[in-house]
Design a protein around this motif. Structure first.
Motif, PDB file in Angstrom:
ATOM      1  N   THR A  18      11.093  -5.333 -19.493  1.00 47.72           N
ATOM      2  CA  THR A  18      11.303  -3.895 -19.628  1.00 47.72           C
ATOM      3  C   THR A  18      12.514  -3.461 -18.810  1.00 47.72           C
ATOM      4  O   THR A  18      13.336  -2.659 -19.263  1.00 47.72           O
ATOM      5  N   ARG A 296       4.940  -2.898 -11.098  1.00 47.62           N
ATOM      6  CA  ARG A 296       4.314  -3.839 -12.030  1.00 47.62           C
ATOM      7  C   ARG A 296       3.825  -5.085 -11.314  1.00 47.62           C
ATOM      8  O   ARG A 296       2.724  -5.579 -11.547  1.00 47.62           O
ATOM      9  N   SER A 323      12.038   7.380 -21.294  1.00 45.90           N
ATOM     10  CA  SER A 323      11.164   6.248 -21.607  1.00 45.90           C
ATOM     11  C   SER A 323      10.618   5.599 -20.340  1.00 45.90           C
ATOM     12  O   SER A 323       9.472   5.157 -20.302  1.00 45.90           O
ATOM     13  N   ASP A 327       6.744   5.231 -19.250  1.00 45.89           N
ATOM     14  CA  ASP A 327       6.129   3.965 -18.835  1.00 45.89           C
ATOM     15  C   ASP A 327       5.506   4.089 -17.442  1.00 45.89           C
ATOM     16  O   ASP A 327       4.409   3.589 -17.186  1.00 45.89           O
ATOM     17  N   ARG A 331       1.627   3.533 -16.342  1.00 44.62           N
ATOM     18  CA  ARG A 331       1.178   2.516 -15.373  1.00 44.62           C
ATOM     19  C   ARG A 331       0.549   3.156 -14.143  1.00 44.62           C
ATOM     20  O   ARG A 331      -0.336   2.588 -13.512  1.00 44.62           O
ATOM     21  N   HIS A 360       2.016   5.004 -25.311  1.00 47.12           N
ATOM     22  CA  HIS A 360       0.872   4.544 -24.498  1.00 47.12           C
ATOM     23  C   HIS A 360      -0.313   5.495 -24.587  1.00 47.12           C
ATOM     24  O   HIS A 360      -1.222   5.408 -23.760  1.00 47.12           O
TER      25      HIS A 360
END
Lengths: 370, 182
Positions: A18, A296, A323, A327, A331, A360
């Motif tokens: 990503t 992450r 974007s 994301d 998360r 998502h």
């Protein structure tokens, strides 16, 4: 496409992270913007050129034919005269110019007074001469101006080379150079005149037959060259020594090192690298991606949702890309879901408010514990 | 799984000048396109550059796209143009002596369960790609690796069916000769 037989099923697709995609996007966006700017600039320049040409043609003074033996006198407006062989002359207001001769071997003008500009068609087989008083200007193919006010004569060259003759003295002028002969020299200038000036024969039209040193004007480009600093031109002050610096690591270096560490499975080292990028270079393009990658890793490999939440919150502070914000919110919902249901619902609501059709939505909707 | 309708909506928004839609399109399509280009050029080194060039070319003339639902196919056509350009440039540089034939690093690209004959064939195709004229190379890889039908190759390369057949025959001839030598 429907492949009949395919080797492609045995070819592995490269993994694109990503973060790498976001970096790629930055580069693509930069190039697209630059392409548009260049296109707009090109259009503007083309429009200006077209407008300039049209205006030039519209404002262009009609060209009058000029034949041998004719005298052209410009009263209040300039006159543009064309010779049959293609050369062009513009006589400025108040000027008087005679075309004494015009054949295949020689074209001779006599400038009686005022100013005239010449755009000469290149033709080596014929001489092109402009006489102004005792001064004679010879050219092959060039553009220049001769001005005469009584005994004072000035020659300016816009393009090519001309020879200025006065008696036996010959001077060559190149484009950008300017030559002046005035009638009334200052007394002290006689002493400054060079031998050539002193030896030249007197002009019959001058009461004081002294020619001034020619006034050579360099082209604008040369004239505007800034003077070099003393230290570089042999001045007394030496240049200070260059500071001895070691190569400073850039955010790109740190980011690449952190990505390598992650690819090699050195997760803690990678986290440290990503943390450094977003703390030391928070305004760089790598900072938001670094914060996201840090989160992450913390969530997926370190199983540390609290640290991950801090990282994703940091991503939201740094990110400008929609974007990446989407994301990071997704998360972050996932991280809070593991230890703080209230925060999870708050972030979940934020995600659904900002990205109701986001990619998502399904995962975020189910993320928070009841 | 991405919804095709959602993507078409994004393409329409991007054509209208929506910057976020452009970004979403890139993020949705770039990984797939990179994988596809990597297979076409049989190497990942050039793929990233080609993909970037492709998106820049696509996004700067997005308004010429007549069918938003065909966005991905359109991207592939542009990508093939970029690949063809790169093949031609590399071939020219090699002919002028400014570049050598670069060895193809297939190991990282071939899956572990690929039969030996498949690995051999892929290696042969990859070796020929760097030597053939660009259109022959593309026809060969689209046929041999991607398994496209002749009509599909013609459509993707913007060539007539007869031309594709001719170029593919020439490429296949060289391919057979290489197989016999080895």
């Amino acid at each position: 496409m429907s492949p009949q037989h395919s080797l492609s099923e045995f070819v592995k697709a490269p993994q694109v992270s990503t973060a790498a995609l976001h970096l790629e996007w930055h580069e693509v966006r930069r190039r697209v913007r630059r392409h548009r700017q260049v296109r707009v600039a090109g259009t503007v320049v083309a429009a200006l050129v077209v407008a300039g040409v049209v205006a030039g043609l519209a404002l262009r003074t009609p060209r009058e034919p000029f034949a041998a033996g004719e005298l052209a006198v410009a009263q209040e407006t300039s006159r543009t005269l064309g010779l049959a062989e293609g050369s062009e002359v513009v006589v400025s207001p108040g000027g008087s110019l005679e075309l004494a001769k015009a054949d295949d071997t020689e074209v001779v003008f006599l400038l009686q007074r005022g100013r005239a500009s010449f755009d000469v068609q290149k033709k080596p087989s014929r001489r092109f001469v402009v006489k102004a008083d005792a001064v004679e200007v010879r050219v092959v193919g060039t553009k220049f101006t001769v001005q005469r006010e009584g005994p004072q004569v000035e020659v300016s060259v816009q393009r090519g080379i001309v020879e200025v003759r006065e008696g036996e003295v010959v001077k060559r002028l190149v484009a950008g150079e300017h030559w002046t002969r005035v009638a009334a020299p200052e007394p002290e200038e006689r002493g400054e005149a060079d031998e050539e000036d002193l030896s030249e024969p007197p002009s019959p039209t001058r009461s004081t037959p002294v020619r001034h040193k020619r006034n050579l004007r360099t082209s604008p480009n040369t004239a505007q060259t800034p003077a070099a600093p003393a230290a570089t031109t042999g001045g007394t002050e030496p240049l200070p020594p260059l500071p001895t610096t070691t190569a400073l690591p850039t955010p790109a270096d740190h980011f690449a090192a952190a990505m390598s560490a992650r690819a090699a499975g050195r997760d803690k080292e990678a986290i440290l690298g990503f943390q450094q990028v977003c703390e030391r270079w928070p305004s760089s393009a790598y900072a938001p991606m670094s914060a996201f990658e840090w989160g992450r890793l913390a969530l997926d490999t370190e199983d540390d949702p609290r640290q991950a939440a801090r990282a994703f919150e940091r991503t939201l502070e740094l990110a400008t890309s929609a974007s990446l914000i989407e994301d990071a919110l997704a998360r972050l919902t996932e991280a809070y879901a593991r230890y703080d249901a209230g925060s999870c619902r708050r972030v979940q609501a934020e995600y659904l408010r900002r990205f109701p059709a986001g990619s998502h939505v399904r995962g975020v909707t189910k993320a928070c514990p009841p | 799984v991405e919804s095709p309708n959602a993507e078409t909506t994004l393409v329409r928004a991007a054509i209208q000048g929506d910057a976020e839609a452009l970004e979403q399109l890139f993020l949705r399509c770039a990984a797939d396109l990179t994988a596809w280009v990597s297979r076409v050029v049989l190497g990942s080194a050039d793929a990233q550059d080609i993909v970037q060039d492709t998106f820049v070319a696509a996004f700067t003339r997005l308004k010429t796209l007549r069918q938003p639902e065909a966005f991905r196919g359109w991207l592939r056509t542009i990508a093939l143009t970029q690949v063809r350009r790169r093949f031609r440039k590399q071939r020219l540089l090699r002919r002028l002596g400014f570049a050598d034939v670069e060895p193809v690093e297939l190991e990282s690209m071939v899956s572990e369960d690929a039969p030996p004959e498949v690995v051999t064939e892929l290696r042969q195709v990859a070796g020929l790609l760097r030597k053939l004229p660009a259109d022959e190379a593309l026809a060969l890889v689209l046929r041999r690796v991607e398994g496209y039908r002749l009509e599909e190759i013609a459509e993707q390369l913007g060539l007539s069916l007869a031309t594709v057949k001719r170029r593919l025959a020439a490429a296949e001839q060289r391919f057979q000769a290489l197989q016999e030598v080895q």
